[in-house]
Design a protein around this motif. Structure first.
Motif, PDB file in Angstrom:
ATOM      1  N   SER A 175       0.829  -1.214   0.000  1.00 27.96           N
ATOM      2  CA  SER A 175       0.000   0.000   0.000  1.00 27.96           C
ATOM      3  C   SER A 175       0.854   1.250   0.000  1.00 27.96           C
ATOM      4  CB  SER A 175      -0.904   0.028   1.223  1.00 27.96           C
ATOM      5  OG  SER A 175      -2.149  -0.489   0.955  1.00 27.96           O
ATOM      6  N   HIS A 200       2.230   1.782  -3.404  1.00 28.52           N
ATOM      7  CA  HIS A 200       1.201   2.289  -4.313  1.00 28.52           C
ATOM      8  C   HIS A 200       0.915   3.765  -4.061  1.00 28.52           C
ATOM      9  CE1 HIS A 200      -0.368  -1.992  -5.098  1.00 28.52           C
ATOM     10  NE2 HIS A 200       0.312  -1.577  -6.144  1.00 28.52           N
ATOM     11  N   PHE A 203      -6.681   1.764  -2.610  1.00 28.27           N
ATOM     12  CA  PHE A 203      -5.429   1.014  -2.614  1.00 28.27           C
ATOM     13  C   PHE A 203      -4.908   0.701  -1.212  1.00 28.27           C
ATOM     14  CE2 PHE A 203      -5.482   2.897  -6.819  1.00 28.27           C
ATOM     15  CZ  PHE A 203      -5.098   1.835  -7.604  1.00 28.27           C
TER      16      PHE A 203
END
Length: 99
Positions: free
Chosen positions: A42, A45, A88
């Motif tokens: 995460s 991202h 995300f």
């Protein structure tokens, strides 16, 4: 949307969006109060998503477009990135190292 690893409650988009701006290493589950952490994936991202407006903006400056058009495109891109960021998020019970 992220799911609490302690109580398996799925966070809402609004709850997750608010957590984006806390800048803390740990997040507190709004349901059970357990401490949660963003997963390594995460965080990676989020870093990539945060760079998208910059990557789009640099070529626009190179094309000598008017500033009003560049700013408009940048604002739309920034809003889109902020809208998608909560999707995300994945959570873990323990903080993971970045490497």
């Amino acid at each position: 949307m992220p799911v609490c690893q302690h109580c398996n409650t799925e966070w809402t988009w609004q709850q997750t969006f608010k957590k984006i701006f806390t800048f803390k290493r740990s997040l507190t589950c709004p349901e059970c109060g357990a401490t949660q952490y963003l997963s390594r994936r995460s965080r990676n991202h989020m870093s990539i998503l945060a760079m998208i407006p910059l990557v789009i903006g640099l070529p626009l400056v190179g094309l000598s477009l008017p500033a009003s058009i560049i700013i408009s495109i940048q604002l739309v891109t920034f809003a889109a990135v902020l809208t998608w960021m909560p999707r995300f998020y994945t959570l873990t019970n323990e903080e993971e190292a970045m490497w």
